[in-house]
Design an enzyme around this catalytic site. Structure first.
Site, short mmCIF file in Angstrom:
data_model
loop_
_atom_site.label_atom_id
_atom_site.label_comp_id
_atom_site.label_asym_id
_atom_site.label_seq_id
_atom_site.Cartn_x
_atom_site.Cartn_y
_atom_site.Cartn_z
N ARG A 37 0.87 -1.34 0.26
CA ARG A 37 0.01 0.16 -0.17
C ARG A 37 0.77 1.38 -0.07
O ARG A 37 0.25 2.31 -0.07
CB ARG A 37 -1.02 -0.12 1.08
CG ARG A 37 -1.74 -1.30 1.39
CD ARG A 37 -3.11 -1.12 1.62
NE ARG A 37 -3.91 -2.37 1.37
CZ ARG A 37 -4.66 -2.49 0.22
NH1 ARG A 37 -4.90 -1.68 -0.60
NH2 ARG A 37 -5.26 -3.70 0.26
N HIS A 67 4.80 -9.53 -6.80
CA HIS A 67 3.63 -8.74 -7.14
C HIS A 67 3.92 -7.32 -6.82
O HIS A 67 4.41 -6.98 -5.75
CB HIS A 67 2.29 -9.29 -6.15
CG HIS A 67 1.17 -8.77 -6.76
ND1 HIS A 67 0.95 -7.52 -7.01
CD2 HIS A 67 0.01 -9.17 -7.08
CE1 HIS A 67 -0.63 -7.20 -7.65
NE2 HIS A 67 -0.99 -8.53 -7.32
N TYR A 70 0.04 -2.48 -4.95
CA TYR A 70 -1.14 -2.05 -5.43
C TYR A 70 -1.37 -0.61 -5.75
O TYR A 70 -2.15 0.06 -6.46
CB TYR A 70 -2.27 -2.12 -4.39
CG TYR A 70 -2.64 -3.43 -4.10
CD1 TYR A 70 -2.69 -4.62 -5.20
CD2 TYR A 70 -2.89 -4.04 -2.71
CE1 TYR A 70 -2.89 -5.90 -4.76
CE2 TYR A 70 -3.38 -5.51 -2.70
CZ TYR A 70 -3.20 -6.42 -3.51
OH TYR A 70 -3.69 -7.79 -3.39
N HIS A 107 -0.69 -4.96 -11.77
CA HIS A 107 -2.04 -4.44 -12.25
C HIS A 107 -2.00 -3.42 -13.27
O HIS A 107 -0.98 -2.47 -12.89
CB HIS A 107 -2.71 -4.07 -11.00
CG HIS A 107 -3.18 -5.06 -10.14
ND1 HIS A 107 -3.80 -4.75 -8.87
CD2 HIS A 107 -2.74 -6.37 -9.87
CE1 HIS A 107 -4.04 -5.96 -8.03
NE2 HIS A 107 -3.32 -6.85 -8.73
N GLU A 142 -1.73 -8.54 -15.16
CA GLU A 142 -2.85 -9.33 -14.67
C GLU A 142 -4.20 -9.07 -15.25
O GLU A 142 -4.90 -7.82 -15.26
CB GLU A 142 -2.97 -9.25 -13.11
CG GLU A 142 -4.03 -9.83 -12.22
CD GLU A 142 -3.71 -9.88 -10.76
OE1 GLU A 142 -2.88 -9.54 -10.21
OE2 GLU A 142 -4.80 -10.38 -10.30
N ASP A 176 -6.07 -14.21 -13.13
CA ASP A 176 -6.88 -14.41 -11.81
C ASP A 176 -8.12 -14.90 -11.91
O ASP A 176 -9.06 -14.18 -12.40
CB ASP A 176 -6.83 -12.71 -11.08
CG ASP A 176 -7.35 -12.87 -9.46
OD1 ASP A 176 -8.23 -13.40 -9.33
OD2 ASP A 176 -6.50 -12.40 -8.81
N HIS A 179 -10.84 -12.55 -10.37
CA HIS A 179 -11.07 -11.32 -11.22
C HIS A 179 -11.77 -11.45 -12.54
O HIS A 179 -12.62 -10.82 -13.05
CB HIS A 179 -9.72 -10.69 -11.76
CG HIS A 179 -8.94 -10.19 -10.54
ND1 HIS A 179 -7.63 -9.43 -10.45
CD2 HIS A 179 -9.40 -10.05 -9.02
CE1 HIS A 179 -7.55 -9.29 -9.35
NE2 HIS A 179 -8.42 -9.46 -8.36
N HIS A 211 -3.73 -16.95 -10.55
CA HIS A 211 -4.12 -16.55 -9.15
C HIS A 211 -5.23 -17.36 -9.07
O HIS A 211 -6.40 -16.89 -9.56
CB HIS A 211 -4.23 -15.23 -9.24
CG HIS A 211 -3.06 -14.29 -9.15
ND1 HIS A 211 -3.08 -12.83 -9.17
CD2 HIS A 211 -1.61 -14.46 -8.75
CE1 HIS A 211 -1.84 -12.27 -8.89
NE2 HIS A 211 -1.02 -13.29 -8.85
N ASP A 224 -14.19 -7.31 -7.12
CA ASP A 224 -12.61 -7.87 -6.57
C ASP A 224 -12.76 -8.19 -5.04
O ASP A 224 -11.71 -7.64 -4.60
CB ASP A 224 -11.72 -6.80 -6.90
CG ASP A 224 -10.42 -7.04 -6.83
OD1 ASP A 224 -10.24 -8.55 -6.55
OD2 ASP A 224 -9.09 -6.53 -7.04
N HIS A 226 -12.08 -11.34 -2.82
CA HIS A 226 -11.50 -12.98 -3.01
C HIS A 226 -12.20 -13.98 -2.03
O HIS A 226 -12.44 -13.13 -0.91
CB HIS A 226 -10.01 -13.00 -2.88
CG HIS A 226 -9.14 -12.25 -3.89
ND1 HIS A 226 -7.85 -12.44 -4.05
CD2 HIS A 226 -9.77 -11.52 -4.94
CE1 HIS A 226 -7.60 -11.60 -4.99
NE2 HIS A 226 -8.71 -10.77 -5.65
N GLU A 256 -4.42 -16.35 -3.30
CA GLU A 256 -4.47 -15.15 -2.71
C GLU A 256 -5.83 -15.24 -1.95
O GLU A 256 -6.67 -14.23 -2.11
CB GLU A 256 -4.49 -14.08 -3.75
CG GLU A 256 -3.41 -14.04 -4.85
CD GLU A 256 -3.50 -12.93 -5.81
OE1 GLU A 256 -4.51 -12.99 -6.43
OE2 GLU A 256 -2.58 -12.42 -6.11
ZN ZN Z 1 -8.16 -9.30 -6.67
FE FE Z 2 -4.62 -11.33 -8.34
FE FE Z 3 -2.87 -8.80 -8.41
#
Ligand code: ZN
Ligand code: FE
Ligand code: FE
Length: 279
Positions: A37, A67, A70, A107, A142, A176, A179, A211, A224, A226, A256
């Site tokens: 973050r 990864h 974000y 992303h 992704e 993913d 996603h 993912h 989104d 999970h 994830e």
């Molecule tokens: Zn996600």
């Molecule tokens: Fe993902």
């Molecule tokens: Fe991701």
């Protein structure tokens, strides 16, 4: 054999993540390159990275997946945020050069009212700047859920990025499952149809990682969120079909799901059992 791992905390260092993966029954793992973050990153420890590489060789790991944070948004309207994306990707790729076979997933970004076309152009620009011919790490785009102004929830948008950047030949895709389902691709009732569409638009040879997540919300909801394996709207049967599919089963799968470590260990054991059951 199923290649599977989960998301691990990078704050413990590289070798410790490798050992943790083994303890969970995994043969790969995913980790954030830095605080997801923010942008903070620990100083790079080449010795620690080398120890991980040795452990991975000894235990025949599948490629590990880094990864990007974000907060990285290659197509932000604010130039400062775009510059942060370039610096971060450059630095992460530099670090990953010490871990042969590692891939870097990111992303694509959110275009924040600038429109998909501008988004695609800015993402391609970032890739052109950082994904230089010397970079040995494979970079993955992704597939996104389509929350807010996310670019990459339609396969065609990812195709547009591939066609706009000069680095398209070397880019891979990370699918993913939460996603794509959120984006409206019916991997529950029509997995073959979705894979055919993926192949037609992007080329299945580009698919390098999955993912593996269940989804808290029904198909097409663009939320989104999970869910644990088998506890969401995708469900265990559809997930079993995904990990057993002849076009997917060789790929590395990364969980994830909202879990602590014991939960991840249970999901890994469950999925290994599911794939073997069928053989
Ligand atoms: Zn996600
Ligand atoms: Fe993902
Ligand atoms: Fe991701």
């Amino acid at each position: 054999m199923l290649h599977i791992g989960c998301h691990l905390s990078c704050s413990q260092g590289y070798l410790a993540m490798g050992k943790q993966a083994l303890a969970l029954g995994a043969d790969t793992f995913q980790f954030f390159t830095r605080n997801p973050r923010g942008g903070n990153v620990k100083p790079f420890d080449a010795q620690d990275a080398a120890s991980l590489v040795a452990l991975m060789e000894e235990h025949h790991f599948a490629p590990i997946l880094a990864h990007a944070p974000y907060t990285l948004n290659a197509c932000a309207a604010d130039e400062k945020i775009r510059n942060f994306a370039v610096r971060t990707m450059e630095e992460d790729l530099q670090r990953l050069s010490h871990i042969p076979g590692a891939m870097l997933n990111f992303h694509p970004g959110s275009h924040v009212k600038q429109g998909v076309e501008t988004g695609v152009r800015l993402i391609a620009q970032m890739l052109d700047a950082v994904y230089t011919p010397e970079v040995t790490t494979t970079v993955l785009l992704e597939t996104m859920a389509g929350k807010g102004s996310e670019v990459g929830s339609r396969f065609e948008e990812l195709r547009a990025i591939l066609d706009t950047t000069k680095t398209g030949d070397r880019l891979g895709i990370c699918l993913d499952t939460c996603h794509v389902y959120d984006a409206g691709y019916d991997i529950v009732e029509d997995l073959d149809g979705v894979l055919e569409e993926f192949d037609r638009v992007l080329g299945l040879q580009r698919l390098r990682a999955i993912h593996l997540n269940d989804s808290k919300n029904p198909m097409g909801s663009h939320k989104d969120r999970h869910e644990k394996i088998g506890e969401g709207c995708i469900g265990l049967e559809a997930i079993a079909r995904i990990i057993r599919h002849p076009k997917l089963r060789h790929l590395p799968f990364y969980l994830e799901t909202p879990n602590e470590l014991p939960g991840y260990a249970r999901e890994i054991a469950l999925l290994r059992g599911l794939q073997e059951e069928e053989a």
